[in-house]
Design a protein around this motif. Structure first.
Motif, short mmCIF file in Angstrom:
data_model
loop_
_atom_site.label_atom_id
_atom_site.label_comp_id
_atom_site.label_asym_id
_atom_site.label_seq_id
_atom_site.Cartn_x
_atom_site.Cartn_y
_atom_site.Cartn_z
N ILE A 111 -34.96 45.91 18.76
CA ILE A 111 -33.89 46.88 19.00
C ILE A 111 -33.47 47.54 17.70
O ILE A 111 -33.29 48.76 17.63
CB ILE A 111 -32.70 46.18 19.68
CG1 ILE A 111 -33.10 45.71 21.08
CG2 ILE A 111 -31.49 47.10 19.76
CD1 ILE A 111 -32.09 44.82 21.75
N ALA A 112 -33.35 46.75 16.62
CA ALA A 112 -32.98 47.31 15.32
C ALA A 112 -34.05 48.28 14.83
O ALA A 112 -33.75 49.33 14.26
CB ALA A 112 -32.76 46.19 14.31
N GLY A 113 -35.32 47.95 15.06
CA GLY A 113 -36.41 48.83 14.65
C GLY A 113 -36.40 50.14 15.42
O GLY A 113 -36.65 51.21 14.85
N LEU A 114 -36.11 50.08 16.71
CA LEU A 114 -36.04 51.32 17.50
C LEU A 114 -34.88 52.20 17.07
O LEU A 114 -35.02 53.43 16.98
CB LEU A 114 -35.91 50.97 18.99
CG LEU A 114 -37.16 50.38 19.65
CD1 LEU A 114 -36.84 49.93 21.06
CD2 LEU A 114 -38.29 51.38 19.64
N LEU A 115 -33.74 51.58 16.79
CA LEU A 115 -32.59 52.36 16.32
C LEU A 115 -32.87 52.98 14.95
O LEU A 115 -32.52 54.15 14.70
CB LEU A 115 -31.34 51.49 16.26
CG LEU A 115 -30.77 51.07 17.60
CD1 LEU A 115 -29.62 50.11 17.42
CD2 LEU A 115 -30.33 52.28 18.39
N GLY B 215 -35.82 53.75 13.78
CA GLY B 215 -36.80 54.81 14.00
C GLY B 215 -36.15 56.09 14.51
O GLY B 215 -36.49 57.20 14.08
N ALA B 216 -35.20 55.95 15.44
CA ALA B 216 -34.49 57.13 15.95
C ALA B 216 -33.67 57.78 14.84
O ALA B 216 -33.62 59.02 14.73
CB ALA B 216 -33.60 56.73 17.12
N TRP B 217 -33.05 56.96 14.00
CA TRP B 217 -32.25 57.52 12.89
C TRP B 217 -33.14 58.26 11.90
O TRP B 217 -32.81 59.35 11.45
CB TRP B 217 -31.48 56.39 12.20
CG TRP B 217 -30.66 56.87 11.06
CD1 TRP B 217 -29.45 57.50 11.12
CD2 TRP B 217 -31.00 56.78 9.67
NE1 TRP B 217 -29.02 57.79 9.86
CE2 TRP B 217 -29.94 57.36 8.94
CE3 TRP B 217 -32.08 56.26 8.99
CZ2 TRP B 217 -29.96 57.44 7.57
CZ3 TRP B 217 -32.09 56.34 7.61
CH2 TRP B 217 -31.04 56.92 6.91
N LEU B 218 -34.30 57.65 11.57
CA LEU B 218 -35.22 58.31 10.63
C LEU B 218 -35.77 59.60 11.23
O LEU B 218 -35.97 60.58 10.52
CB LEU B 218 -36.36 57.36 10.26
CG LEU B 218 -36.02 56.30 9.24
CD1 LEU B 218 -37.18 55.33 9.09
CD2 LEU B 218 -35.70 56.93 7.90
N TRP B 219 -36.07 59.59 12.52
CA TRP B 219 -36.56 60.80 13.18
C TRP B 219 -35.52 61.92 13.04
O TRP B 219 -35.86 63.06 12.76
CB TRP B 219 -36.82 60.50 14.66
CG TRP B 219 -37.34 61.69 15.40
CD1 TRP B 219 -36.61 62.64 16.05
CD2 TRP B 219 -38.71 62.04 15.57
NE1 TRP B 219 -37.44 63.55 16.61
CE2 TRP B 219 -38.74 63.21 16.34
CE3 TRP B 219 -39.90 61.47 15.17
CZ2 TRP B 219 -39.92 63.83 16.70
CZ3 TRP B 219 -41.08 62.10 15.55
CH2 TRP B 219 -41.08 63.25 16.28
N GLY B 220 -34.25 61.58 13.21
CA GLY B 220 -33.19 62.57 13.07
C GLY B 220 -33.05 63.06 11.63
O GLY B 220 -32.71 64.21 11.38
N GLN B 221 -33.31 62.18 10.64
CA GLN B 221 -33.21 62.58 9.25
C GLN B 221 -34.35 63.51 8.85
O GLN B 221 -34.16 64.46 8.10
CB GLN B 221 -33.21 61.35 8.34
CG GLN B 221 -32.00 60.46 8.50
CD GLN B 221 -30.72 61.16 8.10
OE1 GLN B 221 -30.65 61.78 7.05
NE2 GLN B 221 -29.71 61.07 8.94
N VAL B 222 -35.55 63.22 9.32
CA VAL B 222 -36.73 64.00 8.91
C VAL B 222 -36.84 65.29 9.71
O VAL B 222 -36.95 66.37 9.14
CB VAL B 222 -38.01 63.14 9.09
CG1 VAL B 222 -39.25 63.97 8.82
CG2 VAL B 222 -37.96 61.94 8.16
N PHE B 223 -36.80 65.19 11.03
CA PHE B 223 -37.03 66.36 11.87
C PHE B 223 -35.73 66.99 12.35
O PHE B 223 -35.72 68.14 12.76
CB PHE B 223 -37.90 65.99 13.07
CG PHE B 223 -39.26 65.50 12.65
CD1 PHE B 223 -40.20 66.37 12.15
CD2 PHE B 223 -39.58 64.16 12.77
CE1 PHE B 223 -41.45 65.92 11.77
CE2 PHE B 223 -40.83 63.70 12.40
CZ PHE B 223 -41.76 64.58 11.89
#
Length: 68
Positions: free
Chosen positions: A32-36, A38-46
């Motif tokens: 769950i922590a990894g998915l969260l 990943g979503a945060w990093l996706w928002g930072q990059v894209f």
């Protein structure tokens, strides 16, 4: 020595319950922590496509009198 009942096994001088199979559908805390993350990093990059606020209308429909 007494017979070990079904669903149990003997460890040294103790009788213990057999382990039950783990549920494969259960998600661990690290997953769950990894998915969260990943979503945060996706928002930072894209970036998430957030709607920009509409600019204010320079010509309002109703004019207010200037009291001076």
């Amino acid at each position: 020595m007494a017979k070990v009942p079904d669903g149990f096994h003997q460890v040294r001088a103790h009788i213990r319950r057999n382990p039950k199979p783990r549920n494969a559908k259960r998600m661990s805390g690290w997953m769950i922590a990894g998915l969260l993350a990943g979503a945060w990093l996706w928002g930072q990059v894209f970036g998430f496509d957030t709607a920009a606020p509409a600019p204010a209308d320079p010509n309002p429909a109703v004019s207010t009198p200037a009291d001076r």
